[in-house]
Design a protein around this motif. Structure first.
Motif, PDB file in Angstrom:
ATOM      1  N   THR A  81     -32.728 -11.773 -11.038  1.00 49.67           N
ATOM      2  CA  THR A  81     -32.880 -11.613  -9.591  1.00 49.67           C
ATOM      3  C   THR A  81     -33.978 -12.569  -9.158  1.00 49.67           C
ATOM      4  N   LEU A  82     -33.652 -13.444  -8.210  1.00 46.25           N
ATOM      5  CA  LEU A  82     -34.618 -14.435  -7.762  1.00 46.25           C
ATOM      6  C   LEU A  82     -35.463 -13.896  -6.618  1.00 46.25           C
ATOM      7  N   LYS A  83     -36.642 -14.481  -6.434  1.00 45.20           N
ATOM      8  CA  LYS A  83     -37.515 -14.091  -5.340  1.00 45.20           C
ATOM      9  C   LYS A  83     -36.833 -14.365  -4.008  1.00 45.20           C
ATOM     10  N   LYS A  84     -37.328 -13.743  -2.952  1.00 44.56           N
ATOM     11  CA  LYS A  84     -36.747 -13.944  -1.624  1.00 44.56           C
ATOM     12  C   LYS A  84     -36.794 -15.418  -1.251  1.00 44.56           C
ATOM     13  N   ASN A  85     -35.742 -15.862  -0.582  1.00 45.70           N
ATOM     14  CA  ASN A  85     -35.593 -17.241  -0.109  1.00 45.70           C
ATOM     15  C   ASN A  85     -35.516 -18.266  -1.233  1.00 45.70           C
ATOM     16  N   ILE A  86     -35.119 -17.849  -2.417  1.00 40.98           N
ATOM     17  CA  ILE A  86     -34.852 -18.771  -3.531  1.00 40.98           C
ATOM     18  C   ILE A  86     -33.370 -18.650  -3.855  1.00 40.98           C
ATOM     19  N   CYS A  87     -32.726 -19.781  -4.082  1.00 36.78           N
ATOM     20  CA  CYS A  87     -31.307 -19.767  -4.449  1.00 36.78           C
ATOM     21  C   CYS A  87     -31.085 -20.775  -5.571  1.00 36.78           C
ATOM     22  N   THR A  88     -29.881 -20.827  -6.089  1.00 34.57           N
ATOM     23  CA  THR A  88     -29.563 -21.802  -7.119  1.00 34.57           C
ATOM     24  C   THR A  88     -28.979 -23.045  -6.463  1.00 34.57           C
ATOM     25  N   ILE A  89     -29.104 -24.165  -7.155  1.00 33.68           N
ATOM     26  CA  ILE A  89     -28.591 -25.430  -6.634  1.00 33.68           C
ATOM     27  C   ILE A  89     -27.959 -26.188  -7.798  1.00 33.68           C
ATOM     28  N   GLY A  90     -26.906 -26.929  -7.509  1.00 36.55           N
ATOM     29  CA  GLY A  90     -26.216 -27.680  -8.547  1.00 36.55           C
ATOM     30  C   GLY A  90     -27.056 -28.837  -9.066  1.00 36.55           C
ATOM     31  N   TYR A  91     -26.820 -29.192 -10.308  1.00 41.67           N
ATOM     32  CA  TYR A  91     -27.581 -30.263 -10.943  1.00 41.67           C
ATOM     33  C   TYR A  91     -27.183 -31.632 -10.402  1.00 41.67           C
ATOM     34  N   ASN A  92     -26.029 -31.708  -9.757  1.00 42.62           N
ATOM     35  CA  ASN A  92     -25.578 -32.985  -9.214  1.00 42.62           C
ATOM     36  C   ASN A  92     -26.292 -33.339  -7.918  1.00 42.62           C
ATOM     37  N   VAL A  93     -27.100 -32.454  -7.372  1.00 45.58           N
ATOM     38  CA  VAL A  93     -27.861 -32.741  -6.155  1.00 45.58           C
ATOM     39  C   VAL A  93     -29.364 -32.604  -6.409  1.00 45.58           C
ATOM     40  N   LYS A  94     -29.801 -33.027  -7.599  1.00 43.52           N
ATOM     41  CA  LYS A  94     -31.220 -32.962  -7.936  1.00 43.52           C
ATOM     42  C   LYS A  94     -32.075 -33.798  -6.984  1.00 43.52           C
ATOM     43  N   HIS A  95     -31.462 -34.792  -6.348  1.00 42.00           N
ATOM     44  CA  HIS A  95     -32.221 -35.623  -5.416  1.00 42.00           C
ATOM     45  C   HIS A  95     -32.599 -34.848  -4.148  1.00 42.00           C
ATOM     46  N   VAL A  96     -31.931 -33.721  -3.887  1.00 43.78           N
ATOM     47  CA  VAL A  96     -32.242 -32.879  -2.733  1.00 43.78           C
ATOM     48  C   VAL A  96     -33.372 -31.920  -3.073  1.00 43.78           C
ATOM     49  N   SER A  97     -33.272 -31.298  -4.226  1.00 45.00           N
ATOM     50  CA  SER A  97     -34.258 -30.325  -4.683  1.00 45.00           C
ATOM     51  C   SER A  97     -34.062 -30.152  -6.184  1.00 45.00           C
ATOM     52  N   PRO A  98     -35.123 -29.885  -6.926  1.00 47.99           N
ATOM     53  CA  PRO A  98     -34.954 -29.737  -8.381  1.00 47.99           C
ATOM     54  C   PRO A  98     -34.096 -28.527  -8.733  1.00 47.99           C
ATOM     55  N   ALA A  99     -33.223 -28.711  -9.686  1.00 44.37           N
ATOM     56  CA  ALA A  99     -32.349 -27.638 -10.151  1.00 44.37           C
ATOM     57  C   ALA A  99     -33.075 -26.848 -11.230  1.00 44.37           C
ATOM     58  N   PRO A 100     -32.684 -25.626 -11.545  1.00 40.39           N
ATOM     59  CA  PRO A 100     -31.584 -24.866 -10.991  1.00 40.39           C
ATOM     60  C   PRO A 100     -31.967 -24.003  -9.798  1.00 40.39           C
ATOM     61  N   TYR A 101     -33.267 -23.817  -9.529  1.00 38.93           N
ATOM     62  CA  TYR A 101     -33.684 -22.945  -8.438  1.00 38.93           C
ATOM     63  C   TYR A 101     -34.343 -23.773  -7.343  1.00 38.93           C
ATOM     64  N   THR A 102     -34.140 -23.369  -6.104  1.00 36.75           N
ATOM     65  CA  THR A 102     -34.712 -24.102  -4.979  1.00 36.75           C
ATOM     66  C   THR A 102     -34.959 -23.152  -3.812  1.00 36.75           C
ATOM     67  N   PRO A 103     -35.887 -23.493  -2.920  1.00 34.42           N
ATOM     68  CA  PRO A 103     -36.044 -22.680  -1.710  1.00 34.42           C
ATOM     69  C   PRO A 103     -34.751 -22.710  -0.894  1.00 34.42           C
ATOM     70  N   ALA A 104     -34.395 -21.581  -0.313  1.00 31.47           N
ATOM     71  CA  ALA A 104     -33.127 -21.488   0.417  1.00 31.47           C
ATOM     72  C   ALA A 104     -33.146 -22.291   1.709  1.00 31.47           C
ATOM     73  N   ASP A 105     -34.315 -22.604   2.213  1.00 27.87           N
ATOM     74  CA  ASP A 105     -34.390 -23.423   3.411  1.00 27.87           C
ATOM     75  C   ASP A 105     -35.417 -24.525   3.176  1.00 27.87           C
ATOM     76  N   GLY A 106     -35.456 -25.481   4.079  1.00 29.34           N
ATOM     77  CA  GLY A 106     -36.452 -26.531   3.934  1.00 29.34           C
ATOM     78  C   GLY A 106     -35.927 -27.824   3.357  1.00 29.34           C
ATOM     79  N   PHE A 107     -34.634 -27.950   3.150  1.00 37.62           N
ATOM     80  CA  PHE A 107     -34.076 -29.229   2.724  1.00 37.62           C
ATOM     81  C   PHE A 107     -32.791 -29.471   3.497  1.00 37.62           C
ATOM     82  N   SER A 108     -32.458 -30.731   3.668  1.00 30.92           N
ATOM     83  CA  SER A 108     -31.221 -31.048   4.385  1.00 30.92           C
ATOM     84  C   SER A 108     -30.110 -31.261   3.367  1.00 30.92           C
TER      85      SER A 108
END
Length: 161
Positions: A81-108
């Motif tokens: 269970t992740l902290k509030k406002n944290i979600c998972t992100i694919g490794y193919n978009v590491k240039h957006v945010s580091p994988a596997p976990y990222t803040p749910a907001d704050g990136f385009s």
């Protein structure tokens, strides 16, 4: 020693040392689970994005995922269970945010991506070989922890504007 792409590569008994280390990790996992399960938490590393206090929460607004902390047996598949406002992100978009976990907001979100609320996923053979420590591209480009999910089903929550 093998020659590979004009580079010398060391082997042990004809095997790549990384494969032998992955096999050793699986044997250690099996041994701990079978003979000394009280030491199992030491084999299951946590990450700062995990919410240790709310680990058993069934809050539907919180992201829950399967995480693989290191190579080993089935016990390495952990429901997190992740902290509030944290979600998972694919490794193919590491240039957006580091994988596997990222803040749910704050990136385009890139134009060729969508946000999906996963309703179901499978742990397939590729995910198992990642857990075993044998999936070459996962070791080379991703690293641990890994959130498996080659096959997912869900609803699209947002698309880029």
């Amino acid at each position: 020693m093998k020659m590979e792409n004009n580079k010398q590569r060391w082997t042990i008994l004809g095997q790549d040392p990384e494969i032998l280390l992955a096999a050793l990790a699986n044997v250690i996992s099996w041994f701990v689970v079978t003979f000394c399960p009280r030491f199992l938490p030491y084999l299951l590393p946590s990450s700062p994005e995990e919410d240790q206090d709310d680990a058993n929460s069934v809050d539907s607004t919180r992201t829950r995922c399967i995480s693989i902390g290191r190579p080993g047996g089935m016990e390495q598949l952990r429901l997190v269970t992740l902290k509030k406002n944290i979600c998972t992100i694919g490794y193919n978009v590491k240039h957006v945010s580091p994988a596997p976990y990222t803040p749910a907001d704050g990136f385009s979100l890139p134009e060729d991506c969508v946000v999906v609320k996963n309703l179901a996923f499978s742990v397939n053979y590729a995910d198992c070989t990642i857990r075993w420590g044998l999936y070459e591209s996962a070791k080379k480009f991703v690293g641990y922890p890994i959130v498996p999910g080659f096959d997912v089903a869900g609803t699209i929550e947002s698309v880029p504007k």
